[in-house]
Design an enzyme around this catalytic site. Structure first.
Site, PDB file in Angstrom:
ATOM      1  NE  ARG A 296      -4.332  -1.874   1.490  1.00 45.57           N
ATOM      2  CZ  ARG A 296      -5.420  -2.426   1.869  1.00 45.57           C
ATOM      3  NH1 ARG A 296      -5.392  -1.864   3.150  1.00 45.57           N
ATOM      4  NH2 ARG A 296      -6.245  -2.973   1.513  1.00 45.57           N
ATOM      5  CE1 TYR A 440      -3.194   1.761  -8.243  1.00 48.29           C
ATOM      6  CE2 TYR A 440      -3.206   0.505 -10.264  1.00 48.29           C
ATOM      7  CZ  TYR A 440      -2.488   1.330  -9.341  1.00 48.29           C
ATOM      8  OH  TYR A 440      -1.353   1.992  -9.820  1.00 48.29           O
ATOM      9  CD  GLU A 441      -2.299  -3.271  -2.710  1.00 51.90           C
ATOM     10  OE1 GLU A 441      -2.406  -3.928  -1.860  1.00 51.90           O
ATOM     11  OE2 GLU A 441      -2.124  -3.658  -3.979  1.00 51.90           O
ATOM     12  N   GLY A 442      -7.342  -1.415  -2.775  1.00 54.38           N
ATOM     13  CA  GLY A 442      -8.134  -0.853  -1.713  1.00 54.38           C
ATOM     14  C   GLY A 442      -8.502   0.655  -1.978  1.00 54.38           C
ATOM     15  CD  GLN A 447      -5.990   2.082   1.719  1.00 58.28           C
ATOM     16  OE1 GLN A 447      -5.390   1.828   2.798  1.00 58.28           O
ATOM     17  NE2 GLN A 447      -6.033   0.775   0.634  1.00 58.28           N
TER      18      GLN A 447
END
Lengths: 598, 598
Positions: A296, A440-442, A447
């Protein structure tokens, strides 16, 4: 055509002057190779590679995109050759263990290189970037054999890797995933299913691709507790370690998307592909979460990259473009008009980009330092503390840096007026490329839930305190410091308010859990602005010290102080809107019945 | 693939229930054709055309774009046929004078149709949309002969028009323009120069294109006082009125741009093209400013369009996409997960889009009503008052509506998670298409200077008072209204604060003119939020009345009240950040010397 210059002066400022990385590296056991000379030589060489080799491919990548055929995916012209140079330069192995062919340098060094790569050409950088997830997985959970077979090839860069998580019906909610892995008599598995949004899932840049795939064993429990991890190579390895026979995994199609055209975003079909279990059965998600923080941070970095590019591009244009006269009289009396940098609103935009680019760079290096400590420190207490702090900061790094990076990218366009909308200048590509970073990646929302729900409230505020204590100490230390009198009272008040707001939300959340989700994004952005305020105040401290010492770089340090002033006066007030929104609570968010939305 | 539904219910709400357009039309002389039945029939027919004919071409236009060749520009598949249908339906002539073949209906009716067109397919709508500038010019400043030759053809839609202002070295600063017009013995002019960013400058949809070109006469004074207006037709008219011989004007190339791919953005070369002076020599810019308000309202509308599309798309997805469970327990217990509309942060995004789409629609109709009065009222006092009010509102309509429209477009992407980045769903195109609206027809920064500098401070605040009085009266009237008790005190306080802030800026500006430019964008956004607060409070008034009357549409009216609640609690606090930034003044914006920016 934009031209990229690696921001070396500013990197050295945060690395050496603000955070004292020299002493930091010297204090970490086994990091003795990271001498100041070595670290700086890597920076210089990395900058050269990024400026000269991959930056010129950034617009090419956008224009050409990737091409799919039955045989595979072709990357844009020049991408493959650049990757070859990257591998030959030994770049993939920088921060990896010597036993797998790595150079054993600190992770933060890799992060700096990632910044430069990301600024020069984000789409290209994703090919080597995606390998990291696979390498981390293999490093943490692979058997020695698996490490020997796959990790060494990834470390050398001969092969690349991917993370195959998302499926058409599940992204955030991985508990719903359906890809199956059936055990075979020989100890391998047959993996079957469809994965989407697989970045760098198929390409022509390396001999082999190592997919790390989330799938379910036949007897797996439902939900997230029934997910296992598998290695599924594109080509099965030969006995001599080379890439052999094609496995039953293929790219079904490429997505058409808003940006990052140079990166292949693949639909991957696994048709009974041979896979190898990695880590314990049904613990796949847990295994992945162990290195989610670094992944992240690597995405948060994208926000910094786009802010830097926006600033570089807009500044160049604002100095050259002549349009209208300054309200206080001509500044370029011999020209037909003044350069637009004289106009206050253009300055407002430039300073906003500058404040985010440099502030977020400081945040990245701050996080990088703690990442090094977690990985290498001999002191367990220190490791634990840094790990907690990093866990707390990670959702902020990911979401705040990408949100403000996207804002900066848009200001970059705005400074160009109508020309910003035209592809030639590169500013609109910067916006399109940056848009994915909020997803992306949350997503930002995910988050924010991670920060407020998991990190802050589930630790009863302990993780927040870990950071507010740092700020508190800083404020205490400088309470009478004349040089910091414009910053400390504001920072100190916000630091206190942050805790109070957290208690308020926590109290409400005990009665109604929707309060967490309703406040989360505002809470995350509030937190980000306070974190950056701390870092800007600390940068003023360094800059004013240098000025007091009579530095020859008066312009550089003065502009640091002035950017901090701008940040405190024109950006930090955003906290007050977020505070009001947090305090307003969940009612107006939850009141409407679903049917009445329209 | 997104599907567009014209928001007829909401349009009727603002038109009939909020602003009483029936009585409004009835009160305007010569507008007796605009009976309620007629007005509603036009809305229904217009909606059908937009939903069925042009909305399906929106993604086609984005994918195909326009194609340049020596012979001219080809528009995307289907664009030409749709335009033919549009002309056959008599749509171009709606609000034009009967003497030129128009239907003589009110301008606001056209604005409603423009909303629907813009929502369905903004790029397509720009072809007929651009004709308006040319028509307005000809109407206001053309000789009867010029009107006969060109205006009738534009009104019928047989020909389209453009406005040729921008040149490579000047956009905002038109005083620098270089295109020349040399008088000929026959009373015509030879026009020579290069214009860029000419929307709909060349295409295959109509027989002829009427360019209105800004150029300089040989003896013209420098700067903005030496600009004249010329008609330069693509094809010179034959004696029978048809399009004849090609003129020496051609499209040199098309720009590659971020969005609105379906519209041709042309570099136009004038190589001694035959032109006809329109209006007095050297008064070209003044002539144009007479109808700048309507042009800018037409662009502000784009913000509404993208907000509506974002909301429609995101709402559909949020109801269908199943992902995670509600924090307060399953809402879809029989399904594998809950629809994401249960999650507070998704609701926050949906409600933000809804609040902007519906609030901005109210603002558009409010402005439209005053535009009708300016054009048609028999009462000179009323005309003057509406003109002043419209002048004040125009930069807010243009900049606030497009800024919030862009925000909404991005939230539309965000609700889709990773899928938002994928072209198929239409949400990313909506962002790309919307981005231009903050740039053309005067950037946000230029609108803000127009509002604070020209409109507010140059009238010593009179134009602001024209609006704050309206709000003040509303608050006074409803001060004891139980139904409005959650809104009036906040609105009233902001209305007062708005005036105070203006005085503060005005005082500072007397000492330092940079204060205006430094505060302008914050001031504009602050103003927009207050304007929308007034409109939302007024919408609550109507909705609560209807609920009290026992309306059968309880859901519709309840959701109006709930959206207003969200607006007041979660959006209106943004004023406090803008206030703080305005009060912080120019110092931190102007301090940095140009050399120290980097």
């Amino acid at each position: 055509m934009p031209e990229y210059k690696a921001p070396l002066r500013d990197i050295r400022f945060v690395r050496d002057e603000l955070f004292g990385y020299q002493e930091h590296y010297a204090s970490l056991p086994g990091m003795d190779e990271a001498t100041p000379d070595m670290v700086d030589a890597i920076l210089e060489e990395g900058a050269k590679f990024c400026e000269q080799v991959i930056a010129p491919l950034n617009q090419v990548g956008d224009r050409e995109g990737c091409t799919w055929s039955e045989e595979g995916v072709t990357t844009p012209n020049g991408f493959k050759e650049a990757y070859q140079q990257f591998v030959e330069g030994g770049w993939p192995s920088l921060a990896h263990e010597p036993e797998f062919g790595g150079q054993g340098l600190p992770e933060s060094l890799n992060l700096v290189m990632s910044e430069l790569i990301g600024e020069a050409n984000w789409s290209w950088g994703m090919y080597p970037g995606l390998s990291h997830g696979a390498m981390n997985t293999l490093h943490a959970h692979g058997t020695p054999e698996q490490q020997q077979t796959y990790l060494t090839k990834l470390v050398s860069g001969e092969w690349t890797g991917t993370m195959c998580l998302t499926e058409p019906h599940c992204g955030t909610d991985l508990g719903m995933l359906r890809t199956k892995a059936e055990p075979q008599a020989d100890g391998t598995y047959k993996v079957t299913g469809t994965k989407i949004f697989i970045s760098a899932g198929e390409h022509d840049m390396a001999d082999n691709i190592v997919h790390i795939v989330l799938a379910r064993l036949p007897d797996a429990p439902q939900g997230t507790k029934g997910i296992s991890l598998f290695i599924v190579p594109k080509c099965l390895p030969n006995d001599d370690g080379s890439a052999g026979e094609r496995n039953a995994v293929s790219c079904g199609s490429l997505e058409h998307k808003m940006g990052i055209h140079g990166n292949s975003t693949c639909v991957m079909n696994f048709d009974g592909a041979t896979g190898y279990l990695i880590g314990p059965p049904n613990k796949g998600l847990n295994c992945m979460f162990t290195f989610m923080n670094t992944a992240r941070i690597g995405t948060g970095l994208q926000g910094l990259a786009h802010a830097e590019i926006a600033y570089q591009g807009a500044l160049r244009y604002a100095r050259e473009r002549l349009q209208m006269r300054s309200l206080t009289g001509p500044k370029n009396p011999d020209g037909p008009a003044d350069p637009i940098i004289v106009h206050p609103d253009v300055r407002r935009m430039l300073l906003t980009m500058k404040a985010f680019a440099e502030g977020n760079r400081a945040l990245l290096f701050y996080a990088g330092k703690h990442a090094d400590i977690v990985q290498h420190s001999a002191d367990e207490e220190e490791r634990k503390a840094s790990d907690a702090l990093l866990g707390f900061l990670t959702p902020i790094v990911k979401a705040f840096m990408t949100e403000t990076g996207f804002e900066a990218a848009n200001l970059g366009v705005q400074c160009y007026g109508g020309h910003g909308f035209i592809s030639e200048w590169g500013m609109e590509q910067n916006v399109r490329d940056s848009r994915i970073s909020l997803l992306y990646e949350g997503t930002t929302g995910i988050q924010a839930l991670d920060l407020l729900g998991r990190k802050v409230l589930m630790t009863q505020g302990e993780s927040l305190k870990g950071f507010t204590k740092v700020v508190h100490k800083f404020c205490q230390k400088h309470v009478d410091d004349e040089a910091l009198k414009d910053y400390i009272p504001k920072l100190s008040a916000l630091n206190k308010e942050w805790g109070e707001l957290t208690v308020k939300v926590g109290m409400k959340a005990m009665k109604n859990r929707e309060e967490v989700g309703s406040a989360a994004v505002d809470y995350l952005m509030y937190s980000g602005y306070v974190v950056l305020a701390y870092l800007w105040a600390d940068m003023v401290r360094v800059a004013k010290d240098k000025l007091a010492e009579g530095s020859t770089e008066e312009g550089f340090y003065t502009s640091k102080v002035q950017t901090a002033d701008f940040y405190f006066q024109k950006i930090l007030p955003r906290t007050q809107t977020h505070k009001a929104c947090i305090e307003a609570g969940a009612e107006s968010v939850m009141a409407m019945s679903e049917a009445h939305f329209g």
